[in-house]
Design a protein around this motif. Structure first.
Motif, PDB file in Angstrom:
ATOM      1  N   PHE A   1       3.113  -5.004   7.134  1.00 43.84           N
ATOM      2  CA  PHE A   1       3.034  -4.735   5.690  1.00 43.84           C
ATOM      3  C   PHE A   1       3.875  -3.509   5.334  1.00 43.84           C
ATOM      4  O   PHE A   1       4.551  -3.482   4.299  1.00 43.84           O
ATOM      5  N   GLY A   2       3.811  -2.504   6.205  1.00 46.61           N
ATOM      6  CA  GLY A   2       4.569  -1.265   5.952  1.00 46.61           C
ATOM      7  C   GLY A   2       6.066  -1.526   5.892  1.00 46.61           C
ATOM      8  O   GLY A   2       6.778  -0.970   5.044  1.00 46.61           O
TER       9      GLY A   2
ATOM     10  N   SER B   1       0.810  -1.226   0.000  1.00 47.15           N
ATOM     11  CA  SER B   1       0.000   0.000   0.000  1.00 47.15           C
ATOM     12  C   SER B   1       0.846   1.282   0.000  1.00 47.15           C
ATOM     13  O   SER B   1       0.350   2.302   0.446  1.00 47.15           O
ATOM     14  N   GLN B   2       2.068   1.206  -0.473  1.00 46.07           N
ATOM     15  CA  GLN B   2       2.970   2.380  -0.487  1.00 46.07           C
ATOM     16  C   GLN B   2       2.970   3.075   0.880  1.00 46.07           C
ATOM     17  O   GLN B   2       2.848   4.286   0.965  1.00 46.07           O
TER      18      GLN B   2
ATOM     19  N   ASP C   1       4.939   4.927   6.976  1.00 44.38           N
ATOM     20  CA  ASP C   1       4.123   6.146   7.041  1.00 44.38           C
ATOM     21  C   ASP C   1       2.642   5.824   6.909  1.00 44.38           C
ATOM     22  O   ASP C   1       2.164   5.499   5.821  1.00 44.38           O
ATOM     23  N   SER C   2       1.944   5.928   8.042  1.00 45.70           N
ATOM     24  CA  SER C   2       0.494   5.758   8.003  1.00 45.70           C
ATOM     25  C   SER C   2      -0.180   7.117   7.846  1.00 45.70           C
ATOM     26  O   SER C   2      -1.303   7.204   7.349  1.00 45.70           O
ATOM     27  N   HIS C   3       0.521   8.169   8.260  1.00 48.65           N
ATOM     28  CA  HIS C   3      -0.055   9.522   8.268  1.00 48.65           C
ATOM     29  C   HIS C   3      -0.634   9.901   6.907  1.00 48.65           C
ATOM     30  O   HIS C   3      -1.793  10.268   6.785  1.00 48.65           O
ATOM     31  N   LYS C   4       0.190   9.763   5.874  1.00 46.88           N
ATOM     32  CA  LYS C   4      -0.306  10.275   4.581  1.00 46.88           C
ATOM     33  C   LYS C   4      -1.386   9.367   4.013  1.00 46.88           C
ATOM     34  O   LYS C   4      -2.279   9.831   3.324  1.00 46.88           O
ATOM     35  N   PHE C   5      -1.324   8.069   4.366  1.00 46.12           N
ATOM     36  CA  PHE C   5      -2.385   7.174   3.906  1.00 46.12           C
ATOM     37  C   PHE C   5      -3.714   7.523   4.581  1.00 46.12           C
ATOM     38  O   PHE C   5      -4.780   7.508   3.945  1.00 46.12           O
TER      39      PHE C   5
END
Ligand code: FMN
Length: 257
Positions: free
Chosen positions: A95-96, A43-44, A70-74
């Motif tokens: 996954f990240g 998921s980039q 980076d979960s913030h931008k997602f």
């Protein structure tokens, strides 16, 4: 074995710890990061920070990349789509990490193909809060690993790897007998000793447990080094969990509402 330019580039990989003063151009940097981005992704779930401040890394390389999960931008995208994040942070983190690691290694290979060397720095995990301050990271961004890059001022031999028989198991995991284990250890240890790797890096890990030191740089090699790491360090996950919690990742429980 088959050979071509890509395979040769990959087989020629070696971490570089000495760099020339030459600064890679913006075009080179963009090419490397763009090639990194083309890695497969779940998921980039990553971002890459760049610092050109040589003083910021131990090898004084001209480029220092910090690879973050980076979960913030997602989550900003989820807001735009009017969705709420329900997946637990452990799943997202695992996954990240895969997304970020694949991207980072693509950058290493792309860099190498353009004549640049690199070296990962694993300490980011334990300096997450410090790095977050330095780079003004929003919550839900976790610095996973750093990668220094630049034009090499050294050309060490490639470092050994386990024999392929100790790595690739077809159909069924084998019973690893003592002979196979010895061969794998020997290949690694002799390979690092032949380069005087740990002496050159002055990197013998001190014994913290009650054991007599019997190793000198004449026989201290990779298997002893890695055993000293994972046989002595970080028995308690607390410190790392705290770093993750401070960054807004809740690994052992549900994310608070
Ligand atoms: C996640 C990770 C963390 C690493 N951390 C460090 C580090 O902190 N310092 C360092 O000099 N090398 C570091 N390395 C580089 C390894 O020591 C190196 O890749 C390994 O010895 C194999 O050598 P090679 O890359 O030259 O083939 C790291 C590599 C990885 C993948």
């Amino acid at each position: 074995m088959k050979s071509n330019l890509v395979i040769q580039t990959m087989l020629d990989h070696k971490s570089i710890r000495k760099y020339t003063d030459e600064v890679p151009s913006d075009e080179v940097i963009k090419t490397i990061v763009r090639a990194g981005q083309q890695a497969p992704f779940a998921s980039q779930y990553y971002s890459v920070l760049l610092s050109r401040n040589r003083a910021r890394n131990p090898y004084k390389a001209p480029l220092l990349f910090t690879i973050c999960v980076d979960s913030h931008k997602f989550e900003l995208i989820m807001v735009r789509r009017n969705w709420k994040l329900v997946t637990n942070d452990l799943t997202l983190m695992l996954f990240g990490i895969q997304d970020a690691a694949l991207m980072a290694e693509n950058m290493v290979i792309a860099g190498r193909s353009l004549g640049l060397g690199s070296c990962f720095l694993g300490s980011a995990l334990y300096r997450a809060e410090k790095i977050a301050e330095e780079y003004d990271l929003p919550k839900r961004v976790f610095p996973l690993v750093q990668l220094v890059m630049g034009y090499p001022a050294e050309d060490p031999s490639t470092r050994p790897r386990y024999p392929i028989e100790f790595t690739l198991f077809e159909d069924k995991y084998p019973n690893l007998n003592q002979d196979t284990i010895s061969k794998a250890m020997q290949q690694m240890d002799e390979g690092y000793l032949a380069q005087d790797y740990y002496r050159n890096l002055n990197a013998k890990i001190k014994l913290e447990v009650n054991r007599e030191e019997t190793f000198t740089y004449d026989n201290y090699s990779w298997t002893e080094h890695i055993c000293r790491k994972w046989g002595q360090w970080y028995p308690d996950p607390k410190t790392l969990l705290e770093q993750l919690e401070k960054r807004g990742f809740h690994i052992t429980r549900k994310r608070p509402k």
